[in-house]
Motif scaffolding. Sequence first.
Motif, PDB file in Angstrom:
ATOM      1  N   SER A 274       3.779   4.227   1.758  1.00 38.12           N
ATOM      2  CA  SER A 274       2.739   3.341   1.374  1.00 38.12           C
ATOM      3  C   SER A 274       3.134   3.275   0.247  1.00 38.12           C
ATOM      4  O   SER A 274       2.707   2.402  -0.928  1.00 38.12           O
TER       5      SER A 274
ATOM      6  N   GLY B  88       5.296  -0.001  -0.358  1.00 36.84           N
ATOM      7  CA  GLY B  88       4.344  -1.156  -0.635  1.00 36.84           C
ATOM      8  C   GLY B  88       3.596  -1.957  -1.164  1.00 36.84           C
ATOM      9  O   GLY B  88       3.716  -2.314  -1.539  1.00 36.84           O
TER      10      GLY B  88
ATOM     11  N   GLN C 242      -4.034   0.042   6.267  1.00 33.70           N
ATOM     12  CA  GLN C 242      -4.109   1.063   6.927  1.00 33.70           C
ATOM     13  C   GLN C 242      -6.168   0.584   7.582  1.00 33.70           C
ATOM     14  O   GLN C 242      -5.819   0.602   8.882  1.00 33.70           O
TER      15      GLN C 242
ATOM     16  N   ASP D 260       1.312  -2.205   6.267  1.00 30.73           N
ATOM     17  CA  ASP D 260       1.105  -0.480   6.357  1.00 30.73           C
ATOM     18  C   ASP D 260       0.515   0.157   7.254  1.00 30.73           C
ATOM     19  O   ASP D 260      -0.603   0.508   7.317  1.00 30.73           O
TER      20      ASP D 260
ATOM     21  N   ILE E  89       5.587  -0.381   7.847  1.00 30.56           N
ATOM     22  CA  ILE E  89       5.381   1.058   7.314  1.00 30.56           C
ATOM     23  C   ILE E  89       4.639   1.600   8.226  1.00 30.56           C
ATOM     24  O   ILE E  89       3.637   1.641   9.110  1.00 30.56           O
TER      25      ILE E  89
END
Length: 327
Positions: free
Chosen positions: A49, A52, A98, A180, A212
């Motif tokens: 993460s 990213g 996320q 993510d 991800i």
Amino acid sequence: MTTPLLAVRGLHTVFHTEEGAWPAVSGIDLSIGPGEILGLVGESGSGKSVTGFSIFGLIDPPGEVIAGEVLFKGRNLRDLSEEQMRQLRGDRIAMIFQDPLMTLNPVLRIEEQMLEAIQTHASVPRTQALQLCVEALEMVGIPAPASRLRNYPHEFSGGMRQRVAIAIAMLNKPELIICDEPTTALDVTIQGQILYRMQEICRTHGTALIWITHDLGVIAELADKVAVMYAGKIVESGPVDEVLDAPVHPYTRGLLDSLPGAALPGGRLRQISGMAPMLGNRPAGCAFAPRCAHALAQCATGEPENTTVNGRTYRCFAPLVALDSAA
């Protein structure tokens, strides 16, 4: 050779503490072309993460990107001002987080948030923009999308909020989307629909995806290429079928062996012994050596460099497969 849409070279990101600068991402190199899907995998805390966020320019203090290039269509994003980055974000480059609450404003209706995402970057009549919003919500499986535009985020379940966040990211048909773990909160049916839709977008519009995740099953179905991260470094990368069928790095092998399907019926699941190192306590030499059954004496003191053979790259003194002889 075709110029990649995104090329990351020597990316280093640290977090400053009273004890010093702790490396979260160390020397990341990766590239992705138009229409390609790159899977970025590894255990929690491996730096996926942060990678990213570093590419997207969202590392805030005490974090800092201290070195490297992030070339988007040949333009180094690290040289751009914050205003220039704002013009790119949500338009040419998008990110799906996320946690959908990082995307959605709790005090604004979904309609207002989606319209803002469109009209910030293009002069689109409101009626046309609303139709685009309805189509985006319909695409991610939101029932009665026209009426749900008038709802607030708290009126959706967690999974529904994530679908809205995915729809917002895809509104302007960006050239690159950083995802993510966006389908973690979704049920299997909706996850399958969104993965199919993502692949369709990549084929039709040439959109590139960085996906991800810790789910190798998703990567096997979705990605063209995979990069395996451990302790802030990419330890193995290459075409997804080749890496998953014949992993070179013991860590990749360990991740595959720990999948439920790898165990015999009724047998115990395999696991990688030990724990991933803490950010401020990375061991000398190869960071994976304390957990590796194949470690050599030099693994404890020396850090392996990148080796590239036949389009595959790895960092290991004791590779499981001799790529040069296998070619």
